[in-house]
Design an enzyme around this catalytic site. Structure first.
Site, PDB file in Angstrom:
ATOM      1  N   LYS A 173       0.831  -1.213   0.000  1.00 25.39           N
ATOM      2  CA  LYS A 173       0.000   0.000   0.000  1.00 25.39           C
ATOM      3  C   LYS A 173       0.861   1.257   0.000  1.00 25.39           C
ATOM      4  O   LYS A 173       1.838   1.347   0.738  1.00 25.39           O
ATOM      5  CB  LYS A 173      -0.906   0.015   1.233  1.00 25.39           C
ATOM      6  CG  LYS A 173      -1.881  -1.152   1.278  1.00 25.39           C
ATOM      7  CD  LYS A 173      -2.631  -1.213   2.595  1.00 25.39           C
ATOM      8  CE  LYS A 173      -1.734  -1.537   3.759  1.00 25.39           C
ATOM      9  NZ  LYS A 173      -2.469  -1.829   5.011  1.00 25.39           N
ATOM     10  N   THR A 204      -7.298   9.725   8.786  1.00 27.15           N
ATOM     11  CA  THR A 204      -7.038   8.452   8.097  1.00 27.15           C
ATOM     12  C   THR A 204      -6.847   7.307   9.098  1.00 27.15           C
ATOM     13  O   THR A 204      -6.202   6.313   8.793  1.00 27.15           O
ATOM     14  CB  THR A 204      -5.773   8.567   7.222  1.00 27.15           C
ATOM     15  OG1 THR A 204      -4.686   9.002   8.065  1.00 27.15           O
ATOM     16  CG2 THR A 204      -5.947   9.547   6.088  1.00 27.15           C
ATOM     17  N   GLY A 206      -7.301   4.030  10.715  1.00 25.44           N
ATOM     18  CA  GLY A 206      -7.936   2.765  10.331  1.00 25.44           C
ATOM     19  C   GLY A 206      -8.036   2.492   8.844  1.00 25.44           C
ATOM     20  O   GLY A 206      -8.730   1.548   8.431  1.00 25.44           O
ATOM     21  N   THR A 207      -7.324   3.246   8.023  1.00 24.36           N
ATOM     22  CA  THR A 207      -7.427   3.022   6.572  1.00 24.36           C
ATOM     23  C   THR A 207      -6.995   1.603   6.177  1.00 24.36           C
ATOM     24  O   THR A 207      -7.626   0.963   5.343  1.00 24.36           O
ATOM     25  CB  THR A 207      -6.560   4.036   5.785  1.00 24.36           C
ATOM     26  OG1 THR A 207      -5.269   4.086   6.382  1.00 24.36           O
ATOM     27  CG2 THR A 207      -7.185   5.401   5.776  1.00 24.36           C
ATOM     28  N   GLY A 208      -5.901   1.133   6.800  1.00 25.38           N
ATOM     29  CA  GLY A 208      -5.370  -0.190   6.454  1.00 25.38           C
ATOM     30  C   GLY A 208      -6.338  -1.301   6.833  1.00 25.38           C
ATOM     31  O   GLY A 208      -6.581  -2.235   6.052  1.00 25.38           O
ATOM     32  N   CYS A 209      -6.892  -1.197   8.040  1.00 25.38           N
ATOM     33  CA  CYS A 209      -7.851  -2.213   8.512  1.00 25.38           C
ATOM     34  C   CYS A 209      -9.063  -2.243   7.584  1.00 25.38           C
ATOM     35  O   CYS A 209      -9.557  -3.308   7.186  1.00 25.38           O
ATOM     36  CB  CYS A 209      -8.338  -1.884   9.921  1.00 25.38           C
ATOM     37  SG  CYS A 209      -7.033  -1.713  11.130  1.00 25.38           S
TER      38      CYS A 209
HETATM   39  N1  LIG Z   1      -4.610  10.430   2.043  1.00 22.17           N
HETATM   40  C1  LIG Z   1      -4.991   9.390   1.293  1.00 22.17           C
HETATM   41  N2  LIG Z   1      -5.669   9.583   0.148  1.00 22.17           N
HETATM   42  C2  LIG Z   1      -6.080   8.546  -0.620  1.00 22.17           C
HETATM   43  N3  LIG Z   1      -5.846   7.245  -0.283  1.00 22.17           N
HETATM   44  C3  LIG Z   1      -5.164   6.987   0.848  1.00 22.17           C
HETATM   45  C4  LIG Z   1      -4.688   8.037   1.689  1.00 22.17           C
HETATM   46  N4  LIG Z   1      -4.070   7.455   2.768  1.00 22.17           N
HETATM   47  C5  LIG Z   1      -4.140   6.128   2.575  1.00 22.17           C
HETATM   48  N5  LIG Z   1      -4.777   5.824   1.425  1.00 22.17           N
HETATM   49  C6  LIG Z   1      -5.102   4.482   0.911  1.00 22.17           C
HETATM   50  O1  LIG Z   1      -5.698   3.760   1.982  1.00 22.17           O
HETATM   51  C7  LIG Z   1      -5.337   2.378   1.918  1.00 22.17           C
HETATM   52  C8  LIG Z   1      -4.641   1.972   3.216  1.00 22.17           C
HETATM   53  O2  LIG Z   1      -3.281   2.372   3.127  1.00 22.17           O
HETATM   54  P1  LIG Z   1      -2.348   2.854   4.304  1.00 22.17           P
HETATM   55  O3  LIG Z   1      -0.988   2.927   3.716  1.00 22.17           O
HETATM   56  O4  LIG Z   1      -2.915   4.095   4.910  1.00 22.17           O
HETATM   57  O5  LIG Z   1      -2.538   1.668   5.319  1.00 22.17           O
HETATM   58  P2  LIG Z   1      -1.999   1.483   6.791  1.00 22.17           P
HETATM   59  O6  LIG Z   1      -0.824   2.348   7.037  1.00 22.17           O
HETATM   60  O7  LIG Z   1      -1.849   0.020   6.965  1.00 22.17           O
HETATM   61  O8  LIG Z   1      -3.192   2.019   7.670  1.00 22.17           O
HETATM   62  P3  LIG Z   1      -3.347   1.912   9.295  1.00 22.17           P
HETATM   63  O9  LIG Z   1      -2.964   3.218   9.823  1.00 22.17           O
HETATM   64  O10 LIG Z   1      -4.784   1.621   9.450  1.00 22.17           O
HETATM   65  O11 LIG Z   1      -2.439   0.823   9.770  1.00 22.17           O
HETATM   66  C9  LIG Z   1      -4.466   2.249   0.673  1.00 22.17           C
HETATM   67  O12 LIG Z   1      -5.288   1.909  -0.428  1.00 22.17           O
HETATM   68  C10 LIG Z   1      -3.894   3.645   0.503  1.00 22.17           C
HETATM   69  O13 LIG Z   1      -3.475   3.924  -0.803  1.00 22.17           O
HETATM   70  C1  LIG Z   2      -6.635  -2.685  17.282  1.00 18.25           C
HETATM   71  C2  LIG Z   2      -5.941  -1.984  16.161  1.00 18.25           C
HETATM   72  N1  LIG Z   2      -5.630  -2.688  15.064  1.00 18.25           N
HETATM   73  C3  LIG Z   2      -5.009  -2.083  14.026  1.00 18.25           C
HETATM   74  C4  LIG Z   2      -4.702  -0.736  14.088  1.00 18.25           C
HETATM   75  C5  LIG Z   2      -4.070  -0.070  12.871  1.00 18.25           C
HETATM   76  O1  LIG Z   2      -2.913   0.546  13.103  1.00 18.25           O
HETATM   77  C6  LIG Z   2      -5.041  -0.028  15.273  1.00 18.25           C
HETATM   78  N2  LIG Z   2      -4.773   1.301  15.406  1.00 18.25           N
HETATM   79  N3  LIG Z   2      -5.656  -0.677  16.280  1.00 18.25           N
END
Ligand SMILES: Nc1ncnc2c1ncn2[C@@H]1O[C@H](COP(=O)(O)OP(=O)(O)OP(=O)(O)O)[C@@H](O)[C@H]1O
Ligand SMILES: Cc1ncc(CO)c(N)n1
Length: 271
Positions: A173, A204, A206-209
């Site tokens: 990502k 943003t 929780g975007t990854g989850c």
């Molecule tokens: N500002 C943004 N604008 C558009 N898309 C975004 C933005 N930030 C993240 N994304 C998208 O959101 C999705 C999750 O990516 P991200 O890299 O944020 O995950 P993460 O770091 O694992 O998140 P978390 O903080 O939940 O662990 C991907 O598809 C990424 O491209």
């Molecule tokens: C419980 C939990 N899982 C995943 C994330 C993502 O970083 C978070 N902030 N908290």
């Protein structure tokens, strides 16, 4: 109705973890279930404390679900210790789990370590081979491969290295890169870019989850992998675009942005 299980940690502020996963499953029309691995005390400002659950109750949660219910997809998120990873691996194998999406959660946006240092290799060894897809962010992909990632070319190299660890499909990502939010998908044969313009917001959390849960929900609903990945990208994009000003820090995304249209009807995810 198709069913999806999340195996992850609880986020008390509701934007990430189990809470984000269940909201995403609902928003995408799948029936959600949860196995909680740990409880975090967190808000939009950060993670302040964590309690892991006993492996015995984690095992029972998984086994009793499989004993009773057909599970069409599984998302694995925060799994903090070697023991927790091992028991989840055993249970998923024993129950012939399908459509497993592993989000290798390591460090929260606020910098709190959600995966114990000594458990990293266990995650790669035990859960990666079971996954249909693994979805590391840039930082996680760097930790897995040991190489710095600063551009799309290096994301592709990381995806190949992670695939070579025995992972079927990888999405690296690009949320943490500068410029557009482009994710690199690699299935062992070809690359695909999941593209999105960067949305200027601080919210943003929780975007990854949310993204990995969307893939799991769409796999459960029978979409092909490539289609599920593209629709999940569209969904996370909308959730960030409509993100919420809740709390004083990094606010959550809007999991239900796709449901509440003007007429109040619930719509299918767009194709
Ligand atoms: N500002 C943004 N604008 C558009 N898309 C975004 C933005 N930030 C993240 N994304 C998208 O959101 C999705 C999750 O990516 P991200 O890299 O944020 O995950 P993460 O770091 O694992 O998140 P978390 O903080 O939940 O662990 C991907 O598809 C990424 O491209
Ligand atoms: C419980 C939990 N899982 C995943 C994330 C993502 O970083 C978070 N902030 N908290």
């Amino acid at each position: 109705m198709r069913t999806v299980l999340t195996i992850a940690g609880s986020d008390s502020c509701g934007g990430a973890g189990i809470q984000a996963d269940l909201k995403t499953f609902s928003a995408l029309g799948a029936y959600g279930m949860s196995v909680i691995t740990a409880i975090t005390a967190q808000n939009t400002m950060g993670v302040f404390d964590v309690r892991e659950l006993d492996v015995d109750i984690i095992k029972k949660q998984i086994d009793y679900l499989y004993e009773d219910i057909r599970i069409d997809a599984v998302k694995v998120g925060m799994v903090s210790s070697i023991e927790i990873i091992d028991v989840i691996g055993e249970c998923l194998k024993k129950n012939n789990a399908v459509n497993i999406v592993v989000d290798p959660v390591m460090v929260s946006k606020s910098g709190y370590h959600l995966l114990r240092e000594e458990a990293k290799d266990e995650l790669f060894k035990v859960l990666f081979p079971l996954a249909e897809v693994v979805t590391p962010n840039l930082f996680e992909a760097e930790l897995i491969t040991g190489a710095k990632i600063e551009n799309l070319e290096q994301m592709k190299e990381a995806a190949v290295k992670i695939h070579n660890l025995g992972v079927r499909k990888v999405i690296v990502k690009g949320g943490h890169l500068t410029g557009d939010a482009v994710d690199v998908l690699y299935d062992g044969e070809s690359f695909e870019y999941l593209t999105g313009t960067r949305i200027e917001t601080k919210n943003t959390h929780g975007t990854g989850c949310t993204f990995s849960s969307a893939i799991a929900a769409l796999l459960a609903r029978g979409y092909t992998f490539q289609k599920a990945a593209r629709l999940a990208k569209e969904y996370i994009n909308g959730a960030i675009e409509h993100s919420l000003e809740i709390g004083h820090g990094v606010g959550p995304t809007n999991h239900f942005w796709n449901l509440f249209k003007k007429d109040g009807c619930i719509n299918e995810p767009s194709e």
